[in-house]
Design an enzyme around this catalytic site. Structure first.
Site, PDB file in Angstrom:
ATOM      1  N   SER A 213      12.180  40.442 -49.439  1.00 13.44           N
ATOM      2  CA  SER A 213      13.297  40.056 -50.308  1.00 13.44           C
ATOM      3  C   SER A 213      13.584  38.561 -50.253  1.00 13.44           C
ATOM      4  CB  SER A 213      14.562  40.758 -49.816  1.00 13.44           C
ATOM      5  OG  SER A 213      14.953  41.724 -50.664  1.00 13.44           O
ATOM      6  N   ALA A 246      21.293  43.029 -44.555  1.00 13.98           N
ATOM      7  CA  ALA A 246      20.245  43.588 -43.685  1.00 13.98           C
ATOM      8  C   ALA A 246      18.955  43.883 -44.457  1.00 13.98           C
ATOM      9  CB  ALA A 246      20.769  44.877 -43.043  1.00 13.98           C
ATOM     10  N   GLY A 249      16.516  38.907 -45.015  1.00 12.47           N
ATOM     11  CA  GLY A 249      15.614  38.013 -45.782  1.00 12.47           C
ATOM     12  C   GLY A 249      16.354  36.892 -46.501  1.00 12.47           C
ATOM     13  N   LYS A 331      21.489  45.290 -60.147  1.00 11.05           N
ATOM     14  CA  LYS A 331      20.483  46.361 -60.202  1.00 11.05           C
ATOM     15  C   LYS A 331      20.729  47.123 -61.494  1.00 11.05           C
ATOM     16  CE  LYS A 331      20.002  45.384 -55.702  1.00 11.05           C
ATOM     17  NZ  LYS A 331      18.918  44.610 -55.121  1.00 11.05           N
TER      18      LYS A 331
HETATM   19  C1  SAM Z   1      18.303  45.529 -50.750  1.00  4.42           C
HETATM   20  S1  SAM Z   1      19.067  45.581 -49.191  1.00  4.42           S
HETATM   21  C2  SAM Z   1      19.321  43.894 -48.858  1.00  4.42           C
HETATM   22  C3  SAM Z   1      18.104  43.162 -48.443  1.00  4.42           C
HETATM   23  C4  SAM Z   1      18.425  41.755 -47.955  1.00  4.42           C
HETATM   24  N1  SAM Z   1      18.915  40.909 -49.041  1.00  4.42           N
HETATM   25  C5  SAM Z   1      17.247  41.053 -47.342  1.00  4.42           C
HETATM   26  O1  SAM Z   1      16.799  40.051 -47.864  1.00  4.42           O
HETATM   27  O2  SAM Z   1      16.769  41.503 -46.306  1.00  4.42           O
HETATM   28  C6  SAM Z   1      20.662  46.143 -49.583  1.00  4.42           C
HETATM   29  C7  SAM Z   1      21.611  46.164 -48.400  1.00  4.42           C
HETATM   30  O3  SAM Z   1      22.928  46.326 -48.916  1.00  4.42           O
HETATM   31  C8  SAM Z   1      23.687  47.003 -47.934  1.00  4.42           C
HETATM   32  N2  SAM Z   1      24.905  47.515 -48.560  1.00  4.42           N
HETATM   33  C9  SAM Z   1      25.038  48.426 -49.557  1.00  4.42           C
HETATM   34  N3  SAM Z   1      26.350  48.596 -49.854  1.00  4.42           N
HETATM   35  C10 SAM Z   1      27.037  47.783 -49.030  1.00  4.42           C
HETATM   36  C11 SAM Z   1      28.423  47.520 -48.838  1.00  4.42           C
HETATM   37  N4  SAM Z   1      29.365  48.133 -49.577  1.00  4.42           N
HETATM   38  N5  SAM Z   1      28.772  46.609 -47.910  1.00  4.42           N
HETATM   39  C12 SAM Z   1      27.854  45.975 -47.148  1.00  4.42           C
HETATM   40  N6  SAM Z   1      26.523  46.201 -47.297  1.00  4.42           N
HETATM   41  C13 SAM Z   1      26.127  47.100 -48.198  1.00  4.42           C
HETATM   42  C14 SAM Z   1      22.736  48.072 -47.419  1.00  4.42           C
HETATM   43  O4  SAM Z   1      23.120  48.498 -46.119  1.00  4.42           O
HETATM   44  C15 SAM Z   1      21.396  47.323 -47.440  1.00  4.42           C
HETATM   45  O5  SAM Z   1      21.091  46.820 -46.157  1.00  4.42           O
END
Ligand code: SAM
Length: 393
Positions: A213, A246, A249, A331
């Site tokens: 990512s 998480a 990235g 998305k």
């Molecule tokens: C696509 S991943 C992110 C990847 C990240 N940008 C990277 O580069 O590694 C989406 C993340 O959004 C988090 N997420 C989803 N809803 C959330 C919320 N309401 N608050 C905080 N984190 C959230 C999930 O736990 C997940 O880790």
């Protein structure tokens, strides 16, 4: 010059250009390259932008082809078309050029001669040549042919003085091959096309980054910001908030430039990223969490959520000044993606208009995006008189 012109919400109109000595090539339409599967959105967007510009036309998008030929109802001067429909107004087109010619039935023994002859008749010289195909498996079979053909046509264009590497103000020549017997010729003004051939960002994956990512944010910095903005906003010592961070990235992109990061996610952040002390992991809900500082430079957001919720959240952070700028992902749903995107833009627009604020919003379907698009949002400075007026939030 600001190379960005925003689309979707902005109405553009054709400006008249001074007459030139050369016969201006006429524009048949647009050559639009997109991610395979997004042809419908690409065509819908072209239809909307051309209507706003008063240039009407149509397309017959075919799913999976990775290209849309948008055909104008009548012929236009190519520069007028290019100015009315700048590359930066498009979200779904990774690359767009103004379609001026097609050469069919290229002879196998000598494809270059009829192509050069057609280009000569355009009466233009070019700074750059982009040889393009769709980003499909079928088009990959052309790679052998293109490896031989590209140096050959470059030599021929130089020999005819049609390609001038030392004159960057000249237009770009786009040669799009569907197969080795047919070429569509496109042109674009200097600095009015993707800097990457076919709009495909070739970025090195940093081996220490916690996820792939990371390339999305790296591409967004290049594709959505000016050099000036990058210098101002990607400086060591500034603060960034990363919602949905998480495994890290996006946070990595900031941390390795020396920015402090609040990485908000209930999921785990890669220990390698935490080791350098620039990243603070906060286990919280990104929709409710507030930064311990009055203002941060960045809010980035990659949470997988409904696009309208993200648009609202990000617009709030930036409109209220809690973040100076933002890069975020929307998305998109499987259907009506273009409509959903427009709805998000309207939502952001409404949020800023609430207090009469101006903003810049740039959106692209990046090469590293899949079902999402990536946007850059920042408030723009009000005039000195407006800055003096007190504002309530
Ligand atoms: C696509 S991943 C992110 C990847 C990240 N940008 C990277 O580069 O590694 C989406 C993340 O959004 C988090 N997420 C989803 N809803 C959330 C919320 N309401 N608050 C905080 N984190 C959230 C999930 O736990 C997940 O880790």
């Amino acid at each position: 010059m600001n190379r960005f012109r925003e689309g979707l919400l902005e109405c553009t109109s054709i400006q008249c250009l001074p007459a030139r000595n050369m016969p201006a090539p006429t524009a048949k339409g647009l050559i639009l390259l997109c991610r395979p599967g997004f042809e419908t959105e690409c065509a819908a967007e072209a239809d909307s932008l051309t209507r706003q510009a008063g240039l009407f036309g149509s397309a017959r998008p075919k799913s999976g082809e990775g290209i849309v030929h948008f055909i104008f109802d009548e012929l236009f001067d190519w520069q007028q078309a290019a100015q009315a429909l700048p590359f930066t107004a498009f979200v779904f087109a990774r690359q767009r050029s103004i379609w001026v010619e097609r050469v069919d039935e290229l002879p196998q023994q000598d494809r270059a001669t009829p192509i050069i002859e057609t280009i000569r008749k355009l009466g233009l010289k070019f700074a750059r040549l982009d040889v393009e195909t769709a980003d499909t498996n079928e088009a990959k079979t052309l790679s052998g042919f293109l490896k031989r053909f590209v140096p050959h046509i470059e030599r021929a264009l130089h020999a005819q003085k049609l390609l001038r590497d030392n004159m960057p103000e000249l237009p770009t020549l786009h040669l799009f091959f569907k197969d080795s017997s047919r070429v569509d010729i496109g042109v674009s003004l200097a600095d009015d096309a993707s800097p990457w051939p076919m709009g495909i960002a070739r970025l090195r994956m940093p081996h220490e980054a916690p996820s792939r990512s990371t390339l999305k944010l790296a591409e967004a910095f290049q594709a959505l910001m000016t050099e000036e903005e990058r210098v101002a906003a990607l400086r060591a010592g500034l603060y960034a908030v990363d919602l949905g961070a998480a495994p890290g990235g996006w946070s990595y992109q900031f941390a390795q430039r020396g920015l402090h990061v609040f990485a908000v996610d209930n999921g785990p952040i890669a220990p390698s990223l935490m080791a350098n002390g620039m990243v603070e992991h906060i286990r919280a809900d990104g929709f409710n969490w507030r930064a311990p500082r009055k203002q941060v430079e960045w809010l980035v957001c990659d949470m997988v959520e409904q696009p309208s919720r993200i648009a609202q959240l990000v617009a709030d952070w930036v409109a209220t000044g809690r973040a100076r700028r933002s890069i975020f992902n929307l998305k998109l749903p499987m259907k009506k993606r273009f409509e959903e995107l427009r709805r998000c833009c309207q939502q952001i627009d409404a949020r800023f208009k609430l207090h009469g604020d101006s903003y810049v919003l740039r959106i692209r379907h990046l090469y590293h995006d899949r079902e999402e698009v990536t946007a850059y949002l920042a408030k723009t400075l009000a005039s000195p008189a407006e800055q003096e007026k007190p504002k309530r939030r």
